[in-house]
Design a protein around this motif. Structure first.
Motif, PDB file in Angstrom:
ATOM      1  N   ARG A  83       0.799  -1.221   0.038  1.00  0.00           N
ATOM      2  CA  ARG A  83       0.101  -0.096   0.048  1.00  0.00           C
ATOM      3  C   ARG A  83       0.914   1.152  -0.134  1.00  0.00           C
ATOM      4  N   VAL A  85       0.453   5.226   0.668  1.00  0.00           N
ATOM      5  CA  VAL A  85      -0.601   6.163   1.644  1.00  0.00           C
ATOM      6  C   VAL A  85      -0.015   7.544   1.793  1.00  0.00           C
ATOM      7  N   MET A 109      -2.740  -6.075   4.328  1.00  0.00           N
ATOM      8  CA  MET A 109      -3.705  -4.385   4.669  1.00  0.00           C
ATOM      9  C   MET A 109      -5.073  -4.937   4.917  1.00  0.00           C
ATOM     10  N   LEU A 110      -5.358  -3.989   5.683  1.00  0.00           N
ATOM     11  CA  LEU A 110      -7.037  -4.137   5.821  1.00  0.00           C
ATOM     12  C   LEU A 110      -7.813  -2.887   5.004  1.00  0.00           C
ATOM     13  N   TRP A 111      -8.843  -3.309   4.858  1.00  0.00           N
ATOM     14  CA  TRP A 111      -9.743  -2.175   4.125  1.00  0.00           C
ATOM     15  C   TRP A 111     -11.144  -2.210   4.778  1.00  0.00           C
ATOM     16  N   PRO A 112     -11.796  -1.159   4.960  1.00  0.00           N
ATOM     17  CA  PRO A 112     -11.264   0.343   5.019  1.00  0.00           C
ATOM     18  C   PRO A 112     -10.331   0.536   5.990  1.00  0.00           C
ATOM     19  N   PRO A 113      -9.469   1.301   5.943  1.00  0.00           N
ATOM     20  CA  PRO A 113      -8.261   1.543   6.867  1.00  0.00           C
ATOM     21  C   PRO A 113      -9.043   2.211   8.005  1.00  0.00           C
TER      22      PRO A 113
END
Ligand code: AMP
Ligand code: ZN
Length: 114
Positions: A83, A85, A109-113
């Motif tokens: 990611r 950012v 990575m997680l979504w939504p942050p």
């Protein structure tokens, strides 16, 4: 800017772990990493945030992405994904008011942050 942390890091007045450097930007290891790979890409020109960029900064912004992709390959996170950012302003979570991009990888990575 004399009292700016990332201007001081770019000028080597404050030590950092430099991953990459050219005439336009410096890339360093984040001091408090949020992922196994956490690199900050910092333009040498003082720009407070993405709110402060103009037409003359287009090549710089493109350059940052090209170098981010290059560093991702070098750090062996390109294949699995990563990611890139930018936190802009207070609600965006920006703490250091000198434009920078976070390159994060080495974990999912997680979504939504948050
Ligand atoms: P931001 O919240 O987007 O402004 O991100 C600022 C980042 O700078 C954070 O991830 C901090 O851990 C990092 N940071 C702060 N001071 C230093 C430093 N001296 N060297 C490297 N990274 C730093
Ligand atoms: Zn600065």
């Amino acid at each position: 800017m004399s009292d700016c942390l990332f201007c001081k890091i770019a000028a080597k007045n404050i030590p950092s772990k430099v991953i990459y450097e050219d005439e336009m930007l410096i890339a360093i290891e984040d001091i408090n990493p949020s992922a196994p790979v956490h690199v900050l890409l910092i333009p040498k020109k003082h720009i407070a945030s993405l709110n402060d960029i103009g037409d003359t900064d287009k090549s710089l912004l493109g350059h940052i992405q090209v170098i981010a992709a290059q560093i991702a390959k070098e750090q062996k996170i390109a294949k699995d994904g990563y990611r890139l950012v930018n936190n802009c302003g207070t609600m965006g979570g920006q703490e250091v008011m000198h434009l920078h991009y976070h390159l994060l990888g080495g974990r999912e990575m997680l979504w939504p942050p948050g």
